[in-house]
Every structure is written in C-alpha cells, then in structure tokens.
Design a protein around this motif. Structure first.
Motif, PDB file in Angstrom:
ATOM      1  N   GLU A 173     -12.137  46.316  80.276  1.00 61.23           N
ATOM      2  CA  GLU A 173     -13.325  46.977  79.726  1.00 61.23           C
ATOM      3  C   GLU A 173     -13.001  47.687  78.402  1.00 61.23           C
ATOM      4  O   GLU A 173     -13.744  47.596  77.427  1.00 61.23           O
ATOM      5  CB  GLU A 173     -13.800  47.982  80.765  1.00 61.23           C
ATOM      6  CG  GLU A 173     -15.058  48.719  80.445  1.00 61.23           C
ATOM      7  CD  GLU A 173     -15.298  49.802  81.488  1.00 61.23           C
ATOM      8  OE1 GLU A 173     -15.072  49.529  82.691  1.00 61.23           O
ATOM      9  OE2 GLU A 173     -15.690  50.909  81.092  1.00 61.23           O
ATOM     10  N   LEU A 183     -14.773  58.327  75.444  1.00 62.73           N
ATOM     11  CA  LEU A 183     -15.545  57.758  76.550  1.00 62.73           C
ATOM     12  C   LEU A 183     -15.009  58.262  77.893  1.00 62.73           C
ATOM     13  O   LEU A 183     -15.752  58.762  78.738  1.00 62.73           O
ATOM     14  CB  LEU A 183     -15.478  56.235  76.490  1.00 62.73           C
ATOM     15  CG  LEU A 183     -16.318  55.514  77.539  1.00 62.73           C
ATOM     16  CD1 LEU A 183     -17.786  55.713  77.264  1.00 62.73           C
ATOM     17  CD2 LEU A 183     -15.981  54.035  77.583  1.00 62.73           C
ATOM     18  N   LEU A 201      -6.862  44.222  71.578  1.00 62.81           N
ATOM     19  CA  LEU A 201      -8.055  43.584  72.101  1.00 62.81           C
ATOM     20  C   LEU A 201      -7.744  42.703  73.298  1.00 62.81           C
ATOM     21  O   LEU A 201      -8.621  42.103  73.887  1.00 62.81           O
ATOM     22  CB  LEU A 201      -8.703  42.729  71.019  1.00 62.81           C
ATOM     23  CG  LEU A 201      -8.847  43.426  69.675  1.00 62.81           C
ATOM     24  CD1 LEU A 201      -9.604  42.531  68.716  1.00 62.81           C
ATOM     25  CD2 LEU A 201      -9.555  44.758  69.831  1.00 62.81           C
ATOM     26  N   ILE A 249     -12.501  45.126  75.700  1.00 62.18           N
ATOM     27  CA  ILE A 249     -13.782  44.603  75.216  1.00 62.18           C
ATOM     28  C   ILE A 249     -14.409  45.590  74.235  1.00 62.18           C
ATOM     29  O   ILE A 249     -14.850  45.226  73.144  1.00 62.18           O
ATOM     30  CB  ILE A 249     -14.755  44.328  76.385  1.00 62.18           C
ATOM     31  CG1 ILE A 249     -14.197  43.228  77.292  1.00 62.18           C
ATOM     32  CG2 ILE A 249     -16.123  43.926  75.852  1.00 62.18           C
ATOM     33  CD1 ILE A 249     -14.923  43.118  78.612  1.00 62.18           C
ATOM     34  N   LEU A 250     -14.400  46.852  74.632  1.00 64.14           N
ATOM     35  CA  LEU A 250     -14.974  47.868  73.745  1.00 64.14           C
ATOM     36  C   LEU A 250     -14.245  47.889  72.408  1.00 64.14           C
ATOM     37  O   LEU A 250     -14.859  47.990  71.350  1.00 64.14           O
ATOM     38  CB  LEU A 250     -14.898  49.250  74.403  1.00 64.14           C
ATOM     39  CG  LEU A 250     -15.928  49.496  75.507  1.00 64.14           C
ATOM     40  CD1 LEU A 250     -15.665  50.820  76.182  1.00 64.14           C
ATOM     41  CD2 LEU A 250     -17.343  49.466  74.927  1.00 64.14           C
ATOM     42  N   ARG A 251     -12.928  47.764  72.478  1.00 59.16           N
ATOM     43  CA  ARG A 251     -12.158  47.733  71.238  1.00 59.16           C
ATOM     44  C   ARG A 251     -12.577  46.527  70.403  1.00 59.16           C
ATOM     45  O   ARG A 251     -12.711  46.615  69.197  1.00 59.16           O
ATOM     46  CB  ARG A 251     -10.664  47.656  71.567  1.00 59.16           C
ATOM     47  CG  ARG A 251     -10.114  48.928  72.133  1.00 59.16           C
ATOM     48  CD  ARG A 251      -9.743  49.918  71.052  1.00 59.16           C
ATOM     49  NE  ARG A 251      -8.468  49.571  70.418  1.00 59.16           N
ATOM     50  CZ  ARG A 251      -8.246  49.623  69.119  1.00 59.16           C
ATOM     51  NH1 ARG A 251      -9.223  49.968  68.313  1.00 59.16           N
ATOM     52  NH2 ARG A 251      -7.079  49.315  68.613  1.00 59.16           N
ATOM     53  N   SER A 252     -12.788  45.387  71.063  1.00 59.64           N
ATOM     54  CA  SER A 252     -13.084  44.161  70.308  1.00 59.64           C
ATOM     55  C   SER A 252     -14.471  44.203  69.679  1.00 59.64           C
ATOM     56  O   SER A 252     -14.730  43.525  68.710  1.00 59.64           O
ATOM     57  CB  SER A 252     -12.947  42.937  71.208  1.00 59.64           C
ATOM     58  OG  SER A 252     -14.117  42.791  71.996  1.00 59.64           O
ATOM     59  N   VAL A 253     -15.370  45.015  70.240  1.00 59.89           N
ATOM     60  CA  VAL A 253     -16.681  45.107  69.591  1.00 59.89           C
ATOM     61  C   VAL A 253     -16.733  46.292  68.644  1.00 59.89           C
ATOM     62  O   VAL A 253     -17.794  46.669  68.173  1.00 59.89           O
ATOM     63  CB  VAL A 253     -17.844  45.193  70.599  1.00 59.89           C
ATOM     64  CG1 VAL A 253     -17.921  43.936  71.421  1.00 59.89           C
ATOM     65  CG2 VAL A 253     -17.718  46.429  71.473  1.00 59.89           C
ATOM     66  N   GLY A 254     -15.585  46.887  68.382  1.00 58.51           N
ATOM     67  CA  GLY A 254     -15.542  47.852  67.297  1.00 58.51           C
ATOM     68  C   GLY A 254     -15.281  49.287  67.689  1.00 58.51           C
ATOM     69  O   GLY A 254     -15.260  50.164  66.830  1.00 58.51           O
ATOM     70  N   ALA A 255     -15.085  49.559  68.976  1.00 57.14           N
ATOM     71  CA  ALA A 255     -14.764  50.933  69.352  1.00 57.14           C
ATOM     72  C   ALA A 255     -13.318  51.216  68.993  1.00 57.14           C
ATOM     73  O   ALA A 255     -12.439  50.415  69.291  1.00 57.14           O
ATOM     74  CB  ALA A 255     -14.974  51.129  70.848  1.00 57.14           C
ATOM     75  N   GLY A 256     -13.098  52.332  68.324  1.00 57.52           N
ATOM     76  CA  GLY A 256     -11.734  52.712  67.978  1.00 57.52           C
ATOM     77  C   GLY A 256     -11.049  53.287  69.203  1.00 57.52           C
ATOM     78  O   GLY A 256     -11.697  53.607  70.193  1.00 57.52           O
ATOM     79  N   PRO A 257      -9.728  53.415  69.136  1.00 54.40           N
ATOM     80  CA  PRO A 257      -9.014  54.002  70.274  1.00 54.40           C
ATOM     81  C   PRO A 257      -9.528  55.414  70.583  1.00 54.40           C
ATOM     82  O   PRO A 257      -9.579  55.832  71.732  1.00 54.40           O
ATOM     83  CB  PRO A 257      -7.556  54.049  69.828  1.00 54.40           C
ATOM     84  CG  PRO A 257      -7.476  53.360  68.537  1.00 54.40           C
ATOM     85  CD  PRO A 257      -8.834  53.032  68.041  1.00 54.40           C
ATOM     86  N   MET A 282     -24.941  57.587  72.427  1.00 50.91           N
ATOM     87  CA  MET A 282     -24.474  56.241  72.782  1.00 50.91           C
ATOM     88  C   MET A 282     -23.296  56.313  73.751  1.00 50.91           C
ATOM     89  O   MET A 282     -23.291  55.700  74.814  1.00 50.91           O
ATOM     90  CB  MET A 282     -24.057  55.524  71.496  1.00 50.91           C
ATOM     91  CG  MET A 282     -23.374  54.189  71.728  1.00 50.91           C
ATOM     92  SD  MET A 282     -24.446  53.005  72.559  1.00 50.91           S
ATOM     93  CE  MET A 282     -23.272  51.808  73.123  1.00 50.91           C
ATOM     94  N   THR A 304     -12.549  56.387  70.250  1.00 56.41           N
ATOM     95  CA  THR A 304     -13.816  56.242  70.986  1.00 56.41           C
ATOM     96  C   THR A 304     -13.542  56.042  72.474  1.00 56.41           C
ATOM     97  O   THR A 304     -14.231  56.602  73.322  1.00 56.41           O
ATOM     98  CB  THR A 304     -14.595  55.039  70.438  1.00 56.41           C
ATOM     99  OG1 THR A 304     -14.622  55.131  69.022  1.00 56.41           O
ATOM    100  CG2 THR A 304     -16.000  55.006  70.982  1.00 56.41           C
TER     101      THR A 304
END
Lengths: 417, 234
Positions: free
Chosen positions: A317, A334, A413, A320-328, A1, A330
């Motif tokens: 960006e 990335l 977020l 947004i990733l944080r707000s949909v559940g990506a941890g720092p 992913m 992650t």
C-alpha cells in the motif's frame, strides 16, 4: 486528503482498529472515572458539615473525632460529661453548640441523639439547612426522625414502629425492644451521612439506657411507663459541634477546651482535620491514578504495536502511494494521522464510557457508601488529561510513522514483500 | 529531429551490497511520443533500469536525463516533485489501494500533483468525469463497479483501473513494468492497444519492460537489455 485516506484506511481495518479504540477508551474512562470519584468523595466530605468552628469530643486524635462525630464512621472511645457541655455552651464566645450522642443503631443505621438545636443550626453543603420531606421534627420522647436513605431502603413511612439496638452494626446483640420508637419525620435527601441516620432526642437515648449502666440490660425490668422526662437529664454525650460568635476566638477557645481541667477534652478544627485526612487519602488516590496512567500507557502501546504489526501487509500500500506521487514524508504523516485519529476517537469514546459508567454505578455507590457522584461536564482538569494522553499517543505514534517512512524510503516503489 | 524523452549517458549502477555493477549503459535514447519495449529475462535488471529512469534510484556515475531534466542533479525532494508531475507507473499486479473505490484509485495521482490535478479537470466534478471517461475508454463502466471495493474486481479489471490511473492527468512519461503478465494472452493485446491509443492522444512516451517477446511488434522501438547492458556481472 490525508485525513480522508487515513480514515478510510482505519475503516478498512475496522476490526482491529475498533479493538484498539476500545482499549484506549476503557483506559481513558478508568482514569477519568477514578478522578471523578475522587472529586466526588472530596466534595461530599467537604459538603457534609458547614458552619462549624469546633468539634469537641473526649480527649483523642483529631481524625477519629472528625470521623465519628461528623461522618458517623467508627466509634468514640469515650463520652464526655453533660456538665462539661453545659459549661462550654455557657461561654459567651459560643453562639450555639449541638450535642450529639451516638452508640446505638437500627438495622445497621446509626441512631443519633441530639436536641432540637440540631434542626435549628445544623447545616451542610453551602449553608443548607436540613429539611423535612414529611412529618415533623421530634418532640415526644419516643419520636424518631429518619434520613432519606433509611426511609427508602427500609421502606419506612410515618408512624412506623422501630426498635433500636444497643451498639452499632446490624448484628447488635441487645435490643431496646421494650421501648419502641415511632417515625414522626422523614428528611429530604442531603447527600451526607444525615441521610443514613435515625435522629432521636437525647432524653430518649437516656431513657432506653436506664438500667443499662453496666453496658447490658439489668435483670430487673423497668416499666417504661414509669420513666418521666425529668429523670432523663442526659449524663453524657459523645461530642458537640460548636459555632462561635466570631472566628477570631477559634484558636483561643480550642486551647482553653484542650486545657479544661475537669475532664480531658479535645477540640478540633474540622477544616484542619479534613486536610489531615486528605493527606492520608492522598497516597491511596495517587496509587490509583498511577495504576490508571499505566493502563493508558499499555493501551497506547497496543495501538503502536497494532500499527507496527500491520506494517508488513501495508508495504505494498505504501509503495503504491509512493508510485502515485506520495513522498516518504506523506507516508509518515498518513501513519501518524491514522494513529492520532485512533487515539482521538478512543479518548472521545472514553468520555462517553466514563459517563455511562458513572451513571450506572452511581446508585450503587450512593446506596453502599452514601457517596453522591457528581456528574459534571468535563472541565479544565479533564481537558489537561486529554491533552496529555493525546500528546503521549501522538509522540508514541512517531515510532510506527517513522518505520513507515524508512520502509517507504527503502522500498521505493517496489515492495519487497 | 524529435526531442528525447529519455537520455542516458555512461550510466553505472550497482546495488549497495554488491561490488559488481548491475547495469552499465553507455548510451540510451528514447524519443518523445514513442513506444519502447525493453526486453530481457527476469533478473536482467529491467526493473532497476525503470527505477533509475524514474529517479527512484540514482546511478553511481553517469547521467539520466528525463524530459530535459537531469535527475542526477536534483535533490531527492525535487526529484520526488518532478516525478509526481510528469511520470506515472503501471505495475504487474496488486496496484490498487484496497480501501478506495475505483474513481478514487484512478484519481490518486491528482491528489499529490497539482499539475496532474489541473490537467485532469481542475475541479472535483471535472476530475470525476475524467476518471469515468478513462475507465470507460479502458472498457470498464464505472457506474457498474463504483460501489465495489477494488478487491472484488478480477485481475484484468484491476489492471485497467491501474492503467486509467497511470493515464490520468496526462503524464509525459509512463513507465510500465510487466503490466500484461497477469492478463490472459488474448487480453494482452487489447489492453496494450487501449493504452497506446491514449498515449498518442496525450502525446505521452511509454516505456515498458517485459520478458514477453510476443508483444514486440506493437512497439516503435525494442531494446534488448542484455545487449544494451555492458555489465557482465552475472
């Protein structure tokens, strides 16, 4: 992913990403190319002569003797007497000895005077003999056998008449035009200086120099027809290559030749001289390697600066990733994966560039330097290089990834853009 | 009595650089499956309150209990995990990842939360169907837009994709920060209706902050932050 996300993110920035990859690829290709050239050079040098235990020339240093006798580079300062050659060849420990006489040239290609022993005994590479592409080895006085490069570059065929010039280099002043030679044989390519040599008999060398004892043509012209083979006993040669009956005699005989009383001679071990040569070349090689390492470092730095430069526009960006559940963490991965992918693609492309580059350059190098470039599949060394570059790139990528981590921790977020 | 989705007690919060409290809330209850509007002018701390409810920010003192979990007692990793599974967000604008297509944008929460992945369909085909269903519900035909990058969508369309993403995988709590302010007035109500419908179907709690007073009538509960907030540092 994450890999997919990273890849899509790279594609989204394909312009700058491509430039970064390109710069990494070029620097990797440079490093690998230099390494390959170095390897080819070493290989070609080592392949030039095989099966020779001693090279004997007039008293001198080992490297110049090796260079002029085997590689046809530079000039011998002194010749040695034919008598000395005969004397040493008569030694029971000597299996055979090939005399060579240098000093003349034809259109920039060296002319080498020798005997038929040359065809019998001279070996290169892994014990390979010199073979004929066409014609025969010389037997007449004015017969010449030319190497493959000479034949190709000068577009010579059998029965071509050639005139030999006195001295080396294409601007040689005096020509032996009263005694032209005829090409009787063309050799197969060997990838050694043999390809660029014109071989004639020792007697022929002697013949064209009759009346040249002072180093230039005498005013009274000789009539070539008058020259008889019996008069052409060589008086001197440049060097001779010795094969011993047993390697055990090497050092003993070397000592004896060096202590020869009738004439100052030097016997050298080609392998040892080659080693010395590499030690000198080593400095040059190392500085080339250092330069290409710095180039790699600079392109990795440009990768990092690209990532850092886009960090601000990516704040949203990341939020947004944080707000949909990506941890720092992650977000960190990335960025890190993205840098690693860029680095990896760059390195792979570098390999491709290197091969394309070498294939493109190889005929030119072959022509100009007589160096055959090896095109080999990447081996352990290349693998180690790549591993080093990748590790370096991945370590450096920690920096922007860590920046992203900090930003995403700090911004949460809501990007403060 | 209905359970509370959110329970706040004696909360105090101040931004690190400032010495005075930004928020001071003695008591706030938001029941489950309700729709709450928190109103207040800009700068009154609405967004800060949402961040506190999501556990992104922690109060200096007091409790924030969300879905029976005291966020102040969890470490940051557990809070992140909890948030991923149960809370989703809807922001004002520019909510989408530009290099992902519509469906992938909608499904993003499922990529980071196992719970939401399973709620949404538990396999790739199911996920895709669910994303299409939500997009359809919100008035976007995924077939028509799937080949477009999200940047080519209008702001209103982007907001609908973001809403579908906030709804995917049945999060228990949806926190919305001015989600309608980028929309035309005539579209706002319709947009809200769609979200409401989906929330009641999923039994999700919606908390929305806005300075727009015209929307009050649609909500179960309207809280004026200036009244709720006892800090008077402004």
């Amino acid at each position: 992913m994450l890999l997919k996300l990273a890849w899509l993110s790279i594609l989204n920035r394909r312009g700058t990403a491509f430039l970064t990859i390109f710069s990494i690829a070029i620097s990797v290709a440079l490093l690998l190319g230099i390494e390959q050239l170095r390897e080819s050079m070493r290989n070609s040098f080592l392949q030039t002569v095989s099966g020779i235990d001693l090279v004997v020339g007039a008293r001198g240093d080992a490297i110049p003797i090796l260079l002029y006798s085997v590689f046809r580079l530079g000039e011998a300062t002194n010749n040695l007497r034919w008598q000395s050659y005969l004397e040493w060849t008569g030694d029971e420990r000597v299996e055979w000895a090939i005399p060579i006489s240098l000093g003349d040239s034809h259109k920039g290609y060296r002319v080498l005077g020798t005997t038929t022993d040359y065809w019998k005994h001279y070996k290169y590479g892994h014990n390979r003999k010199i073979e004929l592409e066409a014609g025969k080895f010389f037997d007449g006085l004015y017969d010449a056998v030319i190497g493959s490069v000479v034949a190709e570059k000068l577009e010579y065929q059998l029965n071509q008449q050639i005139v030999i010039a006195h001295g080396a280099g294409s601007a040689a002043l005096f020509k032996h035009d009263d005694q032209p030679f005829q090409v009787v044989g063309i050799l197969k390519p060997t990838g050694t200086p043999v390809d660029q040599t014109i071989h004639v008999s020792l007697e022929a060398i002697e013949a064209i120099h009759i009346g040249w004892e002072d180093g230039f043509p005498s005013t009274e012209t000789d009539n070539p027809e008058k020259i008889k083979l019996s008069d052409l006993q060589p008086k001197s040669i440049t060097a001779f290559l010795v094969r011993l009956t047993s390697k055990m005699h090497t050092f003993r005989l070397q000592g004896e030749i060096n202590a020869y009383e009738k004439e100052p001679l030097s016997a050298i071990l080609p392998g040892v001289a080659m080693q010395k040569l590499w030690q000198i070349m080593g400095i040059f090689e190392k500085s080339l390697m250092a330069v290409s390492a710095i180039v790699i470092l600079s392109s990795l730095t440009s990768l990092i600066s690209l990532l850092l430069a886009t960090m601000n526009e990516r704040r949203r960006e990341m939020a947004i990733l944080r707000s949909v559940g990506a941890g720092p963490l992650t977000v960190f991965y990335l960025l890190w994966i993205e840098a690693t992918v860029l680095c990896f693609v760059g390195v792979c492309l570098g390999f491709v560039f290197q091969y394309i580059g070498l294939i493109a350059v190889s005929p030119i190098v072959q022509d100009q330097l007589g160096l055959q470039i090896l095109l080999e599949w990447p081996g352990t060394k290349e693998f180690v290089f790549v591993l080093l570059i990748m590790t370096c790139g991945m370590l450096m990528s920690f920096f922007p990834a860590w920046r992203a981590y900090m930003i995403s921790l700090h911004d949460g977020l809501l990007p403060k853009a | 009595m209905k359970k509370n989705a959110v329970l706040v007690r004696d909360l105090k919060f101040a931004w690190p650089a400032s010495t005075i409290s930004t928020l001071k809330i003695a008591n706030l209850n938001i029941p489950e499956n309700s729709r709450t509007l928190i109103q207040g002018p800009s700068g009154s701390g609405k967004t800060t309150l949402l961040s506190l409810l999501a556990g992104i920010l922690l109060p200096i003192s007091g409790q924030t209990v969300v879905l029976s979990e005291d966020l102040t007692r969890l470490n940051s990793k557990r809070r992140d995990a909890f948030r991923v599974d149960h809370i989703s967000f809807l922001f004002q604008q520019f909510n989408l990842i530009p290099y992902l297509n519509l469906i992938e944008n909608v499904l993003l929460p499922c990529r980071f939360s196992r719970v939401r992945y399973q709620n949404a369909g538990s396999d790739e085909a199911g996920l895709k169907d669910e994303a299409c269903r939500l997009l359809n519900l919100l008035g976007l035909e995924p077939e028509k837009f799937s080949h477009l990058t999200t940047q080519k969508l209008s702001v209103g369309q982007q907001q609908r994709v973001a809403a579908a993403r906030a709804l995917v995988g049945n999060p228990k709590l949806i926190l919305a920060d001015e989600p309608t302010s980028a929309l035309d007035p005539e579209n706002r109500l319709a947009f809200l209706e769609l979200i409401f419908k989906q929330c009641s179907k999923n039994q999700s709690t919606l908390i929305m902050v806005s300075h727009d007073t015209s929307l009050s009538a649609q909500f179960d509960q309207v809280i004026d932050l200036d009244v709720l907030n006892q800090a008077n540092g402004f």
